[in-house]
Design a protein around this motif. Structure first.
Motif, PDB file in Angstrom:
ATOM      1  N   ALA A 102       0.836  -1.208   0.000  1.00 45.39           N
ATOM      2  CA  ALA A 102       0.000   0.000   0.000  1.00 45.39           C
ATOM      3  C   ALA A 102       0.867   1.253   0.000  1.00 45.39           C
ATOM      4  CB  ALA A 102      -0.936  -0.008   1.205  1.00 45.39           C
ATOM      5  N   LEU A 103       1.997   1.209   0.707  1.00 44.49           N
ATOM      6  CA  LEU A 103       2.948   2.324   0.702  1.00 44.49           C
ATOM      7  C   LEU A 103       3.513   2.533  -0.700  1.00 44.49           C
ATOM      8  CD1 LEU A 103       4.835   4.434   2.011  1.00 44.49           C
ATOM      9  CD2 LEU A 103       6.374   2.533   2.619  1.00 44.49           C
ATOM     10  N   VAL A 104       3.887   1.433  -1.342  1.00 39.55           N
ATOM     11  CA  VAL A 104       4.423   1.526  -2.708  1.00 39.55           C
ATOM     12  C   VAL A 104       3.369   2.091  -3.658  1.00 39.55           C
ATOM     13  CG1 VAL A 104       5.284   0.179  -4.663  1.00 39.55           C
ATOM     14  CG2 VAL A 104       6.090  -0.318  -2.344  1.00 39.55           C
ATOM     15  N   ASP A 122       3.800   5.192  -6.075  1.00 38.48           N
ATOM     16  CA  ASP A 122       3.549   5.078  -7.519  1.00 38.48           C
ATOM     17  C   ASP A 122       2.636   6.206  -8.001  1.00 38.48           C
ATOM     18  OD1 ASP A 122       5.118   2.842  -7.771  1.00 38.48           O
ATOM     19  OD2 ASP A 122       3.447   1.416  -7.690  1.00 38.48           O
ATOM     20  N   SER A 123       1.594   6.478  -7.227  1.00 37.34           N
ATOM     21  CA  SER A 123       0.670   7.558  -7.595  1.00 37.34           C
ATOM     22  C   SER A 123       1.372   8.907  -7.567  1.00 37.34           C
ATOM     23  CB  SER A 123      -0.532   7.573  -6.646  1.00 37.34           C
ATOM     24  OG  SER A 123      -1.283   6.381  -6.751  1.00 37.34           O
ATOM     25  N   MET A 124       2.244   9.088  -6.579  1.00 34.34           N
ATOM     26  CA  MET A 124       2.988  10.332  -6.490  1.00 34.34           C
ATOM     27  C   MET A 124       3.928  10.507  -7.683  1.00 34.34           C
ATOM     28  SD  MET A 124       5.819  11.587  -3.703  1.00 34.34           S
ATOM     29  CE  MET A 124       7.023  10.506  -4.511  1.00 34.34           C
ATOM     30  N   ALA A 125       4.584   9.415  -8.086  1.00 37.88           N
ATOM     31  CA  ALA A 125       5.501   9.482  -9.224  1.00 37.88           C
ATOM     32  C   ALA A 125       4.764   9.869 -10.498  1.00 37.88           C
ATOM     33  CB  ALA A 125       6.197   8.136  -9.398  1.00 37.88           C
ATOM     34  N   GLU A 126       3.540   9.378 -10.655  1.00 39.53           N
ATOM     35  CA  GLU A 126       2.734   9.751 -11.820  1.00 39.53           C
ATOM     36  C   GLU A 126       2.310  11.215 -11.740  1.00 39.53           C
ATOM     37  OE1 GLU A 126      -1.388   8.375 -14.116  1.00 39.53           O
ATOM     38  OE2 GLU A 126      -0.851   7.513 -12.174  1.00 39.53           O
ATOM     39  N   CYS A 185      12.793   7.043  -1.117  1.00 41.16           N
ATOM     40  CA  CYS A 185      11.979   6.972   0.093  1.00 41.16           C
ATOM     41  C   CYS A 185      12.666   6.086   1.132  1.00 41.16           C
ATOM     42  CB  CYS A 185      10.588   6.440  -0.226  1.00 41.16           C
ATOM     43  SG  CYS A 185       9.487   6.351   1.209  1.00 41.16           S
ATOM     44  N   GLU A 186      12.941   6.662   2.302  1.00 42.97           N
ATOM     45  CA  GLU A 186      13.520   5.892   3.407  1.00 42.97           C
ATOM     46  C   GLU A 186      12.397   5.223   4.186  1.00 42.97           C
ATOM     47  OE1 GLU A 186      16.074   6.568   7.536  1.00 42.97           O
ATOM     48  OE2 GLU A 186      15.651   8.256   6.186  1.00 42.97           O
ATOM     49  N   ARG A 187      12.480   3.902   4.277  1.00 42.90           N
ATOM     50  CA  ARG A 187      11.422   3.156   4.963  1.00 42.90           C
ATOM     51  C   ARG A 187      11.623   3.270   6.468  1.00 42.90           C
ATOM     52  NH1 ARG A 187      10.021  -3.217   3.696  1.00 42.90           N
ATOM     53  NH2 ARG A 187       8.082  -3.357   4.921  1.00 42.90           N
ATOM     54  N   LEU A 188      10.629   3.860   7.142  1.00 41.54           N
ATOM     55  CA  LEU A 188      10.723   4.058   8.582  1.00 41.54           C
ATOM     56  C   LEU A 188      10.102   2.888   9.340  1.00 41.54           C
ATOM     57  CD1 LEU A 188       9.743   7.835   8.780  1.00 41.54           C
ATOM     58  CD2 LEU A 188      12.034   6.826   8.729  1.00 41.54           C
ATOM     59  N   LEU A 189       8.895   2.534   8.963  1.00 38.16           N
ATOM     60  CA  LEU A 189       8.185   1.403   9.537  1.00 38.16           C
ATOM     61  C   LEU A 189       7.781   0.490   8.396  1.00 38.16           C
ATOM     62  CD1 LEU A 189       5.921   3.439  12.000  1.00 38.16           C
ATOM     63  CD2 LEU A 189       8.018   2.198  12.575  1.00 38.16           C
ATOM     64  N   ARG A 190       7.018  -0.517   8.716  1.00 37.05           N
ATOM     65  CA  ARG A 190       6.598  -1.460   7.683  1.00 37.05           C
ATOM     66  C   ARG A 190       5.791  -0.767   6.584  1.00 37.05           C
ATOM     67  NH1 ARG A 190       5.756  -6.804   6.706  1.00 37.05           N
ATOM     68  NH2 ARG A 190       3.851  -7.386   5.595  1.00 37.05           N
ATOM     69  N   SER A 191       5.010   0.258   6.978  1.00 34.19           N
ATOM     70  CA  SER A 191       4.105   0.859   6.001  1.00 34.19           C
ATOM     71  C   SER A 191       4.212   2.384   5.957  1.00 34.19           C
ATOM     72  CB  SER A 191       2.652   0.473   6.315  1.00 34.19           C
ATOM     73  OG  SER A 191       2.298   0.907   7.623  1.00 34.19           O
ATOM     74  N   GLN A 219       9.793   8.287   4.515  1.00 32.39           N
ATOM     75  CA  GLN A 219      10.004   9.720   4.357  1.00 32.39           C
ATOM     76  C   GLN A 219      10.982   9.968   3.215  1.00 32.39           C
ATOM     77  OE1 GLN A 219      11.546  11.128   8.113  1.00 32.39           O
ATOM     78  NE2 GLN A 219      13.643  10.494   7.643  1.00 32.39           N
ATOM     79  N   PHE A 220      10.902  11.163   2.628  1.00 33.45           N
ATOM     80  CA  PHE A 220      11.747  11.481   1.476  1.00 33.45           C
ATOM     81  C   PHE A 220      11.749  12.992   1.277  1.00 33.45           C
ATOM     82  CE2 PHE A 220       7.450  10.340   0.256  1.00 33.45           C
ATOM     83  CZ  PHE A 220       7.035  11.415  -0.497  1.00 33.45           C
ATOM     84  N   THR A 221      12.637  13.457   0.407  1.00 30.30           N
ATOM     85  CA  THR A 221      12.746  14.878   0.073  1.00 30.30           C
ATOM     86  C   THR A 221      12.413  15.081  -1.396  1.00 30.30           C
ATOM     87  OG1 THR A 221      14.473  15.232   1.733  1.00 30.30           O
ATOM     88  CG2 THR A 221      14.288  16.879  -0.016  1.00 30.30           C
ATOM     89  N   LEU A 222      11.571  16.058  -1.677  1.00 33.29           N
ATOM     90  CA  LEU A 222      11.273  16.445  -3.052  1.00 33.29           C
ATOM     91  C   LEU A 222      12.059  17.700  -3.384  1.00 33.29           C
ATOM     92  CD1 LEU A 222       7.373  16.006  -3.147  1.00 33.29           C
ATOM     93  CD2 LEU A 222       9.114  14.415  -4.007  1.00 33.29           C
ATOM     94  N   SER A 223      12.843  17.633  -4.447  1.00 33.57           N
ATOM     95  CA  SER A 223      13.628  18.784  -4.892  1.00 33.57           C
ATOM     96  C   SER A 223      13.025  19.318  -6.188  1.00 33.57           C
ATOM     97  CB  SER A 223      15.093  18.387  -5.114  1.00 33.57           C
ATOM     98  OG  SER A 223      15.694  18.004  -3.897  1.00 33.57           O
ATOM     99  N   PHE A 224      12.481  20.525  -6.118  1.00 31.89           N
ATOM    100  CA  PHE A 224      11.895  21.166  -7.291  1.00 31.89           C
ATOM    101  C   PHE A 224      12.868  22.211  -7.839  1.00 31.89           C
ATOM    102  CE2 PHE A 224       8.119  19.769  -4.963  1.00 31.89           C
ATOM    103  CZ  PHE A 224       7.343  19.224  -5.977  1.00 31.89           C
TER     104      PHE A 224
END
Length: 258
Positions: free
Chosen positions: A67-69, A73-77, A108-114, A117-122
């Motif tokens: 579900a996290l992935v 995926d939706s964010m990447a689109e 994306c750094e996996r913190l917990l199972r689901s 966190q990550f950084t977006l650079s615009f």
């Protein structure tokens, strides 16, 4: 807090977002030249480079890792940089927008199972931020007028919309002097037509009452002298010559921030 990109909010994409830093002004490009026999360098000024905006993000906890992935995926689109630039609005500064796209990979750094966190650079190739609600001035009589810009902190490139009747002939024209710089329109311009002069795009066109483009407007300009509005008070002087009729001048300020 969060952000909006191309009309879609980060919250609706199940993403938390916050600004941890703010670039008060974009990077500078300095132009120096070494002169033999002269101490130091010759300074030929500077201009602004691109702006970068970094947003720290995390994903709302999901039921499981797939579900996290799916969220990622939706964010990447949604943020696909190959689609070009989009309007970026940051919740912390909701009065302005940038034209931006992603400039770096998103890991994306996996913190917990689901959760992760990550950084977006615009990257903003145009380093200026533009007002979402802009200032507009409408003048319906010839003479001296004042356009006072309260929004933004630097010069802006406005859009002038001129209505009137200017017959063919070099002796007939409408003159608009902004801050001492003249925009002279020689026509022809007919009733029901509007001349749009866009200083940001350095172009002009004639449109009908429905906004449909009728023809190129550059031949109507005596010189390619596009208006600029400064922060604060701007004097606008409208005058006519020959058998012309002035109906209205509408100015959209194009307010912006460095």
């Amino acid at each position: 807090m969060g952000f909006t990109f191309n009309g879609v909010t980060s919250k609706s994409m199940k993403i938390r977002a916050r600004l941890t830093s703010w670039q008060a002004s974009p990077a500078l490009r300095n132009f120096y030249e070494t002169v033999p026999g002269k101490a130091g360098v010759a300074d030929f000024g500077c201009d602004s480079a691109e702006r970068t905006v970094k947003v720290e993000c995390s994903v709302f906890p999901q039921k499981n890792f797939p579900a996290l992935v799916a969220v990622l995926d939706s964010m990447a689109e949604w943020l696909d940089p190959t689609k070009g630039q989009g309007q970026l609005i940051l919740d912390d500064v909701p009065d302005r927008y940038f034209m931006a796209r992603l400039s770096e990979a998103v890991d994306c750094e996996r913190l917990l199972r689901s959760a992760g966190q990550f950084t977006l650079s615009f990257i903003c190739p145009d380093p200026y931020a533009y007002a979402l609600t802009d200032e507009t001035y409408i003048f319906s009589e010839a003479g001296t007028h004042m356009a006072v810009r309260h929004t933004g902190n630097t010069d802006s490139y406005p859009v002038y919309a001129l209505k009137g009747v200017i017959p063919s002939g070099t002796s007939s024209y409408i003159s608009i002097v902004t801050g001492g710089s003249e925009l002279r329109v020689t026509g022809p311009l007919s009733a029901g037509e509007t001349l749009l002069v866009d200083s940001a795009l350095v172009t002009a066109k004639v449109v009908d009452s429905a906004g449909n483009t009728l023809r190129n407007g550059l031949p109507l300009l005596a010189e390619l002298n596009f208006p600029v509005l400064s922060k604060g008070h701007n004097t606008v002087v409208i005058s006519m010559a020959g058998n012309t009729t002035f109906t209205e001048l509408k100015i959209q300020a194009g307010s912006r921030w460095r």
